[in-house]
Write an enzyme that holds these catalytic residues in place. Structure first.
Site, short mmCIF file in Angstrom:
data_model
loop_
_atom_site.label_atom_id
_atom_site.label_comp_id
_atom_site.label_asym_id
_atom_site.label_seq_id
_atom_site.Cartn_x
_atom_site.Cartn_y
_atom_site.Cartn_z
NE ARG A 197 -0.31 0.14 4.97
CZ ARG A 197 -0.86 0.15 6.19
NH1 ARG A 197 -2.17 0.09 6.29
NH2 ARG A 197 -0.10 0.19 7.26
N GLY A 207 7.09 -19.05 10.58
CA GLY A 207 7.72 -17.78 10.92
C GLY A 207 8.52 -17.22 9.76
CE LYS A 226 -0.12 -21.04 10.73
NZ LYS A 226 -0.31 -19.97 11.67
CG HIS A 265 0.31 -25.38 13.45
ND1 HIS A 265 0.80 -24.17 13.89
CD2 HIS A 265 1.39 -26.12 13.10
CE1 HIS A 265 2.12 -24.18 13.82
NE2 HIS A 265 2.50 -25.35 13.34
CG ASN A 266 -1.14 -20.84 15.00
OD1 ASN A 266 -0.45 -21.58 14.32
ND2 ASN A 266 -1.29 -19.57 14.71
CD GLU A 312 3.06 -21.71 17.52
OE1 GLU A 312 3.15 -20.51 17.85
OE2 GLU A 312 2.92 -22.08 16.34
NE ARG A 331 -27.45 -29.69 32.55
CZ ARG A 331 -28.14 -30.28 31.59
NH1 ARG A 331 -28.35 -31.60 31.65
NH2 ARG A 331 -28.65 -29.59 30.59
#
Length: 658
Positions: free
Chosen positions: A223, A325, A378, A381-382, A385, A632
């Site tokens: 940009r 990364g 993904k 995955h994180n 991680e 309950r």
């Protein structure tokens, strides 16, 4: 650079003069496509002669059974065509290393064209000869000796699927004019970039260098903000020798026009409103069939929303997780694309070329599934991680503050684990972190203990809650980060409560065993979340393939992941794998003993505790949930089932009566 764009535009103009033709680069396959009778053979032969390329008529490659079927007036079906298409694709692959070739082939359906270009997508042009059925009907009636009867022409039109991205040429012009148009248009395309990238932050720059290193012609855009971000793409290109063939822009329209259609645009933009704004700005400049790829950490539901909206307008959208990364993006990340399978085929060569390679040399990139599947995987995955990082931090805390080990000594412990089938990228970098000195001390001691997060951890926990999957370790790691951010309160409460860390002994064998078991449980929970989402959204996910592309390039790559590739081929529940059951049984007491050590020394271990509690709950024949169900039913009449009634009938009790 804008100068390059102006040059291309001027060159395009010159192609349309009468001063002769500039021939395009060779080593291309020119598929002349269209219905029977559209002139494919005539045009193909003339084009091949003009370009000095070999010509092949696809009709000559039909098996005799196909020819006899068509002579009898019976249209071919897909089963008839498949071996024929595969023969043509093999022919094309064999011709590319030579000069290329011109091949006339009807290629009426999208999946026919997919077969014809399998693995060589970027080297192929489709030239679509289009005309009215009445005109073609008249031409076919004049043909002599051709096995395709005119009566089958309508079936050809019925079968024809609109070829997005093809060069469309009207058959009403003379053959010579048609050939001239084809050469003009393909010559123009050969001067355009084949792949575009938007967003030159750290990851965007690294991916650009990776793509350029693999030989792809690039256009880069960043940009323009006066006085703040000006000519970022041009400056980046001038600073990197690898990018000497790339073009840089801060004008979006010029960037789009510099790309070869169908355009392939990789967006490395911050997730959320910023990405929506970029997509909105792009749309006026795109053509139907163009492909947008979101390589950021977008929420999978946003990806599904964008995909649905764009596909309704004729565009393709891919939501692709990218892990590794800055260094991974430069040298080879793990890539998790999801969305349209057809669109993935068009970009597959680019993504697989820049991806990391597994132990067998295969790219750590694979089509995950439809919709937002790529970004969901993904996200998980994180989440895994988060817990992996927290587990290492807890082991570090037990050794540093409980047992009094120095960072160097802890590094040696972790180094020994690396040699005992516990190796991972995160453990490896933790060793380097622990050995990093600054002045007379260790750098780790000078880092403020407030952990940041970018949202994917919380998204994972929220998705798990929505799907009813207990990812207790990921959630514990997430809340550990949140708690760490309350630094001011923690300092005040330390004085108020006077709870200090104490010195005590930590059995290194127990700690190693506890760490091993906790990691298995963490990966089990993450994979169970993926399994649940795959079933809920009908994504047809392949767990073993997901594990495989996580064996290199990504942050959670490890020796354990290598093992899981094979185990997940036959079992989707990691804790049902015999080897994992054995480890759990052998290591459970070690984990309990480590937790006792943590309690005695006042060392917080939320992830290790979550692992132990999950194992107890997951393997318990009798839980305390019967009390929950009774409560309950008492206050909300939510009913319950009885263990002495195998019919699974639901009961309600008036608890306040005697």
């Amino acid at each position: 650079m804008s100068g390059d764009f102006i040059f291309v535009q001027k060159t395009v103009k010159n192609y349309h003069t009468n001063k002769g033709l500039i021939k395009p680069t060779l080593n291309k396959i020119y598929y002349i496509m269209g219905v029977s009778g559209s002139g494919k053979t005539t045009i193909g032969q003339l084009l091949a002669k003009e370009l000095s390329l070999p010509f092949y008529d696809a009709d000559d490659f039909h098996p005799e059974a196909n020819i006899q079927k068509m002579k009898s007036g019976i249209p071919l079906n897909d089963e008839d065509r498949q071996p024929w298409l595969e023969r043509l694709a093999e022919l094309a692959r064999n011709e590319i290393p030579k000069l290329g070739a011109v091949i006339s082939c009807s290629a009426l359906k999208q999946h026919y064209r997919k077969t014809l270009t399998q693995g060589i997508e970027s080297a192929c042009y489709f030239i679509f000869l289009e005309g009215a059925i009445e005109l073609i009907h008249e031409r076919m009636k004049k043909r002599v000796g051709h096995f395709m009867p005119v009566e089958l022409l309508q079936t050809q039109f019925d079968t024809l699927e609109n070829p997005d991205g093809a060069i469309r040429i009207s058959i009403e012009d003379t053959p010579e004019d048609i050939v001239r148009q084809i050469i003009n248009k393909t010559s123009t395309m050969n001067n355009l970039s084949e792949f575009g990238l938007i967003g030159l932050g750290v990851m965007g720059k690294s991916l650009s260098l990776n793509l350029a290193e693999k030989g792809f012609r690039l256009s880069l855009y960043n940009r323009h903000e006066a006085g703040f971000e000006e000519k970022v793409a041009e400056h980046f290109i001038h600073s990197e020798a690898l990018l000497n063939q790339a073009k840089g822009f801060d004008d979006l329209e010029q960037f789009v026009q510099s790309l070869n259609p169908p355009r392939k645009i990789f967006m490395m933009i911050k997730a959320g409103a910023a990405l929506d704004k970029v997509i909105e700005s792009l749309l006026p400049h795109l053509d139907k069939g163009d492909i947008l790829i979101d390589g950021g950490n977008s929420h999978y539901r946003d990806t599904s929303r964008r995909m649905k909206a764009l596909e309704a307008q004729g565009y393709h959208y891919i939501g692709s997780g990218v892990s590794g990364g800055e260094e991974g993006a430069r040298r080879g990340p793990s890539i998790m694309p999801g969305g349209s399978p057809e669109a993935y085929q068009a970009i597959k060569a680019y993504l697989e070329a820049i991806a990391a390679k597994d132990k067998n040399g295969l790219p750590c990139c694979a089509f995950i599934g439809k919709g937002g599947a790529g970004h969901f995987v993904k996200m998980v995955h994180n989440g895994i991680e988060y817990a992996e990082m927290q587990l290492i931090a807890e082991c570090y805390g037990l050794l540093r503050y409980g047992a009094g080990y120095s960072p160097d000594e802890i590094a040696k412990v972790f180094e020994s684990w690396m040699k005992q089938n516990l190796g991972s990228y995160l453990l490896e970098i933790s060793i380097d972190i622990l050995r990093k000195r600054e002045g007379q001390g260790w750098l780790i001691d000078k880092i403020l203990d407030k952990a940041g997060n970018k949202g994917t951890g919380s998204w994972t926990s929220i998705a798990a809650a929505e799907l009813g999957v207990p990812v207790t370790m990921i959630t514990a790691a997430l809340y550990a980060r949140y708690t760490s951010s309350y630094k001011t309160e923690r300092l005040a409460n330390h004085k108020l409560y006077n709870i200090s860390k104490k010195r005590g002994s930590v059995d290194l064998e127990y700690l190693k065993s506890a760490y091993q078991l906790a990691r298995i449980i963490n990966h089990h929970q993450g994979m169970q979340l993926i399994v649940s989402a795959g079933k809920e959204y009908d994504w047809q996910l392949n767990l073993s393939e997901i594990a495989r592309i996580w064996t290199n390039g990504c942050i959670i790559r490890s020796q354990l992941m290598e093992v899981l590739v094979e185990k997940l081929k036959t079992e989707e529940n990691i804790l049902n794998v015999p080897e994992m059951i054995e480890i759990a049984l052998n290591n459970k007491d070690a984990l309990a003993n480590i937790l006792l050590s943590a309690i005695k020394t006042n060392i917080e271990t939320p992830c290790l505790m979550a692992a132990y509690q999950y194992l107890l709950a997951y393997t318990s024949a009798q839980s305390t949930a019967n009390m929950i169900q009774a409560q309950r039913d008492f206050f909300g009449a939510h009913t319950y089932q009885r263990v002495d009634d195998p019919s699974e009938k639901f009961y309600h009790t008036n608890w306040q009566t005697q």
